[in-house]
Design an enzyme around this catalytic site. Structure first.
Site, PDB file in Angstrom:
ATOM      1  N   ARG A   1      39.483  26.815  27.917  1.00  0.00           N
ATOM      2  CA  ARG A   1      38.794  27.927  28.605  1.00  0.00           C
ATOM      3  C   ARG A   1      38.211  28.819  27.518  1.00  0.00           C
ATOM      4  NH1 ARG A   1      40.537  31.820  33.540  1.00  0.00           N
ATOM      5  NH2 ARG A   1      39.966  29.898  34.594  1.00  0.00           N
TER       6      ARG A   1
ATOM      7  N   HIS B   1      32.533  26.155  35.941  1.00  0.00           N
ATOM      8  CA  HIS B   1      33.971  26.151  36.279  1.00  0.00           C
ATOM      9  C   HIS B   1      34.255  24.944  37.185  1.00  0.00           C
ATOM     10  CE1 HIS B   1      37.965  27.396  36.596  1.00  0.00           C
ATOM     11  NE2 HIS B   1      37.864  28.522  37.267  1.00  0.00           N
TER      12      HIS B   1
ATOM     13  N   GLN C   1      37.643  24.465  39.341  1.00  0.00           N
ATOM     14  CA  GLN C   1      37.719  25.315  40.528  1.00  0.00           C
ATOM     15  C   GLN C   1      36.979  24.656  41.690  1.00  0.00           C
ATOM     16  OE1 GLN C   1      39.314  28.469  41.088  1.00  0.00           O
ATOM     17  NE2 GLN C   1      38.803  27.811  43.158  1.00  0.00           N
TER      18      GLN C   1
ATOM     19  N   ASP D   1      32.282  35.567  44.549  1.00  0.00           N
ATOM     20  CA  ASP D   1      33.010  35.720  43.288  1.00  0.00           C
ATOM     21  C   ASP D   1      32.750  37.146  42.788  1.00  0.00           C
ATOM     22  OD1 ASP D   1      34.399  35.258  40.926  1.00  0.00           O
ATOM     23  OD2 ASP D   1      32.825  34.068  39.981  1.00  0.00           O
TER      24      ASP D   1
ATOM     25  N   CYS E   1      37.186  32.185  44.512  1.00  0.00           N
ATOM     26  CA  CYS E   1      37.954  31.503  43.464  1.00  0.00           C
ATOM     27  C   CYS E   1      39.137  32.340  42.977  1.00  0.00           C
ATOM     28  CB  CYS E   1      37.037  31.150  42.299  1.00  0.00           C
ATOM     29  SG  CYS E   1      36.216  32.599  41.605  1.00  0.00           S
TER      30      CYS E   1
ATOM     31  N   ARG F   1      44.131  24.059  43.495  1.00  0.00           N
ATOM     32  CA  ARG F   1      43.899  23.856  42.060  1.00  0.00           C
ATOM     33  C   ARG F   1      44.938  22.866  41.517  1.00  0.00           C
ATOM     34  NH1 ARG F   1      41.149  27.664  39.042  1.00  0.00           N
ATOM     35  NH2 ARG F   1      41.337  26.063  37.440  1.00  0.00           N
TER      36      ARG F   1
HETATM   37  N1  NVA Z   1      33.211  34.244  37.403  1.00  0.00           N
HETATM   38  C1  NVA Z   1      34.604  34.538  37.108  1.00  0.00           C
HETATM   39  C2  NVA Z   1      35.469  33.409  37.569  1.00  0.00           C
HETATM   40  C3  NVA Z   1      36.945  33.629  37.331  1.00  0.00           C
HETATM   41  C4  NVA Z   1      37.760  32.468  37.781  1.00  0.00           C
HETATM   42  C5  NVA Z   1      34.754  34.756  35.611  1.00  0.00           C
HETATM   43  O1  NVA Z   1      34.169  33.996  34.831  1.00  0.00           O
HETATM   44  O2  NVA Z   1      35.431  35.709  35.219  1.00  0.00           O
HETATM   45  N1   CP Z   2      40.112  30.894  39.667  1.00  0.00           N
HETATM   46  C1   CP Z   2      40.596  30.897  38.409  1.00  0.00           C
HETATM   47  O1   CP Z   2      40.185  30.120  37.537  1.00  0.00           O
HETATM   48  O2   CP Z   2      41.604  31.776  38.195  1.00  0.00           O
HETATM   49  P1   CP Z   2      42.246  32.167  36.806  1.00  0.00           P
HETATM   50  O3   CP Z   2      41.221  32.938  36.032  1.00  0.00           O
HETATM   51  O4   CP Z   2      43.458  32.995  37.183  1.00  0.00           O
HETATM   52  O5   CP Z   2      42.637  30.908  36.078  1.00  0.00           O
END
Ligand code: NVA
Ligand code: CP
Length: 317
Positions: A103, A130, A133, A235, A275, A303
């Site tokens: 990540r 992502h 997800q 989101d 998400c 997930r």
């Molecule tokens: N768009 C959000 C998704 C988190 C799972 C982010 O990147 O923070």
């Molecule tokens: N939806 C998601 O990826 O959550 P986290 O940021 O908690 O991993």
């Protein structure tokens, strides 16, 4: 060739549908408390350059439920934070573990990791995609409707990593997706071009799913997107790494919210997805999050099941 999951567009259709099918079986087995140790003795390295609750815990729990082990690596405790090159990290980790989940910020970093690793690399979120997800999202939709093809999904909000991966996943799954994003916050042009072009029409095989490709429709008005939708998705207005834009985004995204009014435009049994983490009162109201159409906690649970299926496929083939 090592198989990776970097984006859904580059993930083979056959594997995409296999993961969804296997995830349903693994979920049912988990409910019966019949874990299968298909990854006994296998290890997953998980590099997190951004925060996480769901991704970290579902990958780690998933590995242990399959008889394997996961190692959490943060930049501050490893040489990654001191500037060790991705290509060196990739080669070293490949000597120890059976897969690497990353990540991070740039999509190029994950691509670079995959280029130099000799084990599968999984994108656990970048600024652009992502995919894990969306596998869980599709599993949730399939559970609720018994099918994917021919459904309509409305996405309201930022044309971010979620929007990009949802476009790719919906096109593959045969779901028509309408997106309402404020001006200046549209999804990635490359993703839109893929959806329109050969990428979005490629590989449809009868009998394996994917015989029909989903269509992508960009609108500005949330109500236009939500009209007659089976699934409503949103989101956060400001993603991880965009904290300094928070105030400006609050202004631009006002009205891009899933609330009971918007829900009223969708089909009566529409499913609401997010998400998570959510900012209640911004992109979604508390009432809708807690309401009868919301499937957000099943979605979060999925997930685990989708990723177990993915790990099995990538690690054992
Ligand atoms: N768009 C959000 C998704 C988190 C799972 C982010 O990147 O923070
Ligand atoms: N939806 C998601 O990826 O959550 P986290 O940021 O908690 O991993």
């Amino acid at each position: 060739m090592t198989k990776d999951l970097l984006t859904l567009a580059t993930f083979p259709d056959e594997d995409f549908f296999k993961v969804l099918e296997r995830a349903e079986l693994l979920k049912a087995a988990h409910a019966r408390k019949e874990e299968r140790w298909t990854l006994k003795g296998r290890t997953l390295a998980m590099i997190f350059e951004k925060s996480s609750t769901r991704t970290r815990v579902s990958f780690e729990a998933g590995m242990s439920q399959l008889g394997g082990h996961a190692i959490f690596l943060s930049p501050s405790d490893t040489q990654i934070g001191r500037g060790e090159e991705i290509r060196d990290t990739a080669r070293v980790l490949s000597r120890y573990v059976d897969a690497i989940m990353v990540r991070t910020y740039s999509q190029e970093s994950v691509e670079e990791m995959a280029k130099h690793a000799s084990v599968p690399v999984i994108n656990g979120l970048t600024d652009k995609h992502h995919p894990c997800q969306v596998m869980a999202d599709l599993l949730t939709i399939k559970e609720r409707f018994g099918r994917l093809e021919g459904l309509k999904l409305a996405y309201v909000g930022d044309g971010n990593n979620m929007a990009n991966s949802l476009i790719e996943g919906c096109v593959k799954a045969g779901i028509d997706i309408s997106l309402a994003c404020p001006e200046g916050y549209d999804p990635d042009p490359g993703v839109l071009a893929w959806a329109k072009g050969a990428g979005g029409q490629r590989g449809a095989k009868k009998g394996t799913g994917g015989a029909r490709k989903g269509e992508v429709n960009l609108v500005r008005e949330p109500k236009a997107a939500a009209d007659g939708a089976d699934v409503l998705y949103t989101d956060v207005w400001a993603s991880m790494g965009q904290e300094s834009e928070k105030a400006a985004r609050e202004k631009h995204f006002r009205g891009f919210q899933i609330n009971s009014g918007l829900l009223g435009k969708a089909k009566p049994d529409a499913v609401v997805l997010h998400c998570l983490p959510a900012h209640r009162g911004e992109e979604i109201t508390d009432e809708v999050m807690e309401g009868r159409n919301s499937a957000v906690f099943d979605q979060a649970e999925n997930r685990l099941h989708a990723q177990k299926a993915l790990l099995e496929l990538l690690i054992t083939g």
